[in-house]
Design an enzyme around this catalytic site. Structure first.
Site, short mmCIF file in Angstrom:
data_model
loop_
_atom_site.label_atom_id
_atom_site.label_comp_id
_atom_site.label_asym_id
_atom_site.label_seq_id
_atom_site.Cartn_x
_atom_site.Cartn_y
_atom_site.Cartn_z
N LEU A 98 0.80 -1.23 0.00
CA LEU A 98 0.00 0.00 0.00
C LEU A 98 0.84 1.28 0.00
O LEU A 98 0.30 2.37 -0.13
CB LEU A 98 -0.93 0.03 1.22
CG LEU A 98 -1.82 -1.20 1.42
CD1 LEU A 98 -2.78 -0.94 2.56
CD2 LEU A 98 -2.59 -1.55 0.16
N LYS A 99 2.15 1.13 0.15
CA LYS A 99 3.00 2.33 0.21
C LYS A 99 2.92 3.13 -1.09
O LYS A 99 3.14 2.58 -2.17
CB LYS A 99 4.45 1.93 0.53
CG LYS A 99 4.58 1.50 1.97
CD LYS A 99 6.02 1.41 2.43
CE LYS A 99 6.04 1.05 3.92
NZ LYS A 99 7.38 0.58 4.34
N GLY A 100 2.60 4.40 -0.96
CA GLY A 100 2.53 5.29 -2.12
C GLY A 100 1.26 5.15 -2.93
O GLY A 100 1.04 5.89 -3.88
N SER A 145 -2.88 5.21 -3.61
CA SER A 145 -3.98 6.08 -3.16
C SER A 145 -4.94 5.34 -2.21
O SER A 145 -4.93 4.11 -2.14
CB SER A 145 -4.78 6.58 -4.36
OG SER A 145 -5.57 5.52 -4.88
N ARG A 146 -5.73 6.12 -1.49
CA ARG A 146 -6.67 5.55 -0.52
C ARG A 146 -7.64 4.57 -1.19
O ARG A 146 -7.86 3.45 -0.70
CB ARG A 146 -7.45 6.67 0.17
CG ARG A 146 -8.23 6.22 1.40
CD ARG A 146 -9.04 7.37 1.98
NE ARG A 146 -8.24 8.57 2.21
CZ ARG A 146 -8.73 9.76 2.51
NH1 ARG A 146 -10.03 9.93 2.61
NH2 ARG A 146 -7.92 10.80 2.70
N SER A 196 -5.82 1.46 -2.30
CA SER A 196 -5.45 0.68 -1.11
C SER A 196 -6.63 -0.18 -0.66
O SER A 196 -6.47 -1.37 -0.37
CB SER A 196 -5.05 1.60 0.04
OG SER A 196 -3.91 2.35 -0.28
N SER A 255 2.80 14.57 -2.50
CA SER A 255 2.27 13.41 -1.79
C SER A 255 0.90 12.99 -2.31
O SER A 255 0.10 13.83 -2.71
CB SER A 255 2.14 13.75 -0.30
OG SER A 255 1.41 12.76 0.38
N ALA A 256 0.63 11.69 -2.24
CA ALA A 256 -0.68 11.17 -2.62
C ALA A 256 -1.73 11.41 -1.53
O ALA A 256 -2.92 11.30 -1.76
CB ALA A 256 -0.57 9.66 -2.87
N ASN A 298 -4.34 13.98 3.49
CA ASN A 298 -4.16 14.46 4.86
C ASN A 298 -2.82 15.17 5.06
O ASN A 298 -2.42 15.43 6.20
CB ASN A 298 -4.25 13.28 5.84
CG ASN A 298 -5.64 12.65 5.83
OD1 ASN A 298 -6.64 13.31 6.09
ND2 ASN A 298 -5.71 11.36 5.50
N GLU A 334 11.86 9.77 -2.68
CA GLU A 334 10.71 8.83 -2.64
C GLU A 334 11.06 7.50 -1.99
O GLU A 334 12.14 6.97 -2.20
CB GLU A 334 10.28 8.52 -4.08
CG GLU A 334 9.03 9.23 -4.52
CD GLU A 334 7.75 8.79 -3.83
OE1 GLU A 334 7.76 7.77 -3.10
OE2 GLU A 334 6.74 9.48 -4.00
C1 BG6 Z 1 0.50 7.89 0.55
C2 BG6 Z 1 0.71 6.68 1.41
O1 BG6 Z 1 1.43 8.87 0.86
O2 BG6 Z 1 -0.81 8.41 0.74
C3 BG6 Z 1 -0.38 5.65 1.15
O3 BG6 Z 1 1.99 6.11 1.17
C4 BG6 Z 1 -1.75 6.29 1.34
O4 BG6 Z 1 -0.21 4.55 2.03
C5 BG6 Z 1 -1.87 7.52 0.44
O5 BG6 Z 1 -2.78 5.36 1.03
C6 BG6 Z 1 -3.20 8.23 0.60
O6 BG6 Z 1 -3.28 8.79 1.88
P1 BG6 Z 1 -4.59 9.42 2.52
O7 BG6 Z 1 -4.07 10.12 3.75
O8 BG6 Z 1 -5.16 10.39 1.53
O9 BG6 Z 1 -5.54 8.31 2.81
MG MG Z 2 5.90 7.38 0.54
#
Ligand code: BG6
Ligand code: MG
Length: 216
Positions: free
Chosen positions: A45-47, A49-50, A53, A115-116, A119, A170
Site C-alpha cells: 500500500l506504500k505510495g 492512493s486511498r 489501497s 504526496s498522494a 491528509n 521517494e
Molecule cells: C500515501 C501513502 O502517501 O498516501 C499511502 O503512502 C496512502 O499509504 C496515500 O494510502 C493516501 O493517503 P490518505 O491520507 O489520503 O488516505
Molecule cells: Mg511514501
C-alpha cells in the site's frame, strides 16, 4: 552552489513514518470485515492512493463491495487514521528530514511536497513543517496517482522550475517511477534492491547532503 534548482519530497516514508498509522487503521477495517491484514500485506500500500489501497485490501480478503459501500469503508478508515495523525508531534519527523529540507532552502534550492495523501496539510501542521515548503501538492490537487508524474510535474510548475532541474525523494516504487516518468532525478529512500529505478538509494535523509545533489 548546486545546479539542481528544486527538491521535491514525498511525505509518508520520507518525512514521517505514517505507514504504521495507515496499517493500524486498515487492519481495524479488515478485522471488522472479518479477515486479517498483516504488516507484510501493508507493504503493497506504500505510495498507493486511498481508493486503490481499499481495493487491494478487499481483494486480499476476498470481499466484494458496491461503490457506495467502498466509499463508506474508505471514510471509516480515514476517520481512524485522522484520529491518530491528529496526535502526531514534531519528534515523529524522520531523522535528518527537517535538517535536509532546511539545508536546501539555505542553499537557495526550492522545496516542494509531492504526496498522494489528502491528509498532508494536517500532518505538516502537526510536525511543524508547513512553512518549509515553497509549494505543496497533495492528493487533493491531483487526479492521477503515482506512477503518473502529475504530482511532481505540478510541484515543479508551481515552483517555476523545469523537471530536468528537479530531484525527487521517494520511498515507494511507484513514486520513483513517477519521478523518472516526469524527467526528474530520483533519490530512493529505502533498499537499493527494491528501488531499482532510482539514481541513488539512501537509508534516510540523514545520509543526504546538498553537495550530493550535484553528483546525481
Ligand atoms: C500515501 C501513502 O502517501 O498516501 C499511502 O503512502 C496512502 O499509504 C496515500 O494510502 C493516501 O493517503 P490518505 O491520507 O489520503 O488516505
Ligand atoms: Mg511514501
Amino acid at each position: 552552489m548546486s545546479h539542481i534548482k528544486a527538491c521535491l519530497f514525498d511525505l509518508d516514508g520520507v518525512i514521517v513514518d505514517t505507514a504504521i498509522y495507515h496499517y493500524q487503521a486498515w487492519k481495524r477495517l479488515a478485522n471488522e470485515l472479518g479477515f486479517d491484514f498483516t504488516e507484510h500485506d501493508n507493504e503493497q500500500l506504500k505510495g498507493v492512493s486511498r481508493t486503490r489501497s481499499l481495493e487491494i485490501i478487499l481483494e486480499l480478503g476476498g470481499v466484494t463491495q458496491t461503490e457506495a459501500e467502498k466509499e463508506e469503508l474508505a471514510d471509516r478508515k480515514n476517520k481512524w487514521y485522522v484520529e491518530m495523525i491528529g496526535k502526531m508531534r514534531p519528534d515523529e519527523i524522520l531523522p535528518g528530514a527537517k535538517e535536509f529540507v532546511q539545508a536546501c532552502r539555505n542553499a537557495g534550492i526550492k522545496t516542494a511536497l509531492g504526496s498522494a495523501s489528502k491528509n498532508s496539510m494536517m500532518i505538516l501542521d502537526k510536525i511543524g513543517m508547513t512553512d518549509l515548503f515553497d509549494a505543496i501538492v497533495d492528493g487533493n490537487k491531483v487526479t492521477k496517482a503515482k506512477p503518473d508524474p502529475e504530482v511532481f510535474l505540478k510541484g515543479a510548475e508551481e515552483l517555476g522550475v523545469q523537471p530536468v532541474d528537479c530531484v525527487v525523494f521517494e520511498d515507494a516504487i511507484a513514486g520513483v517511477e513517477a519521478a523518472k516518468a516526469g524527467g526528474m532525478k530520483a533519490v530512493g529512500i529505502g533498499e537499493p534492491a527494491v528501488l531499482k529505478q532510482a539514481d541513488i538509494v539512501l537509508p534516510g535523509l540523514s545520509a543526504m547532503t546538498v553537495d550530493k545533489l550535484n553528483e546525481l
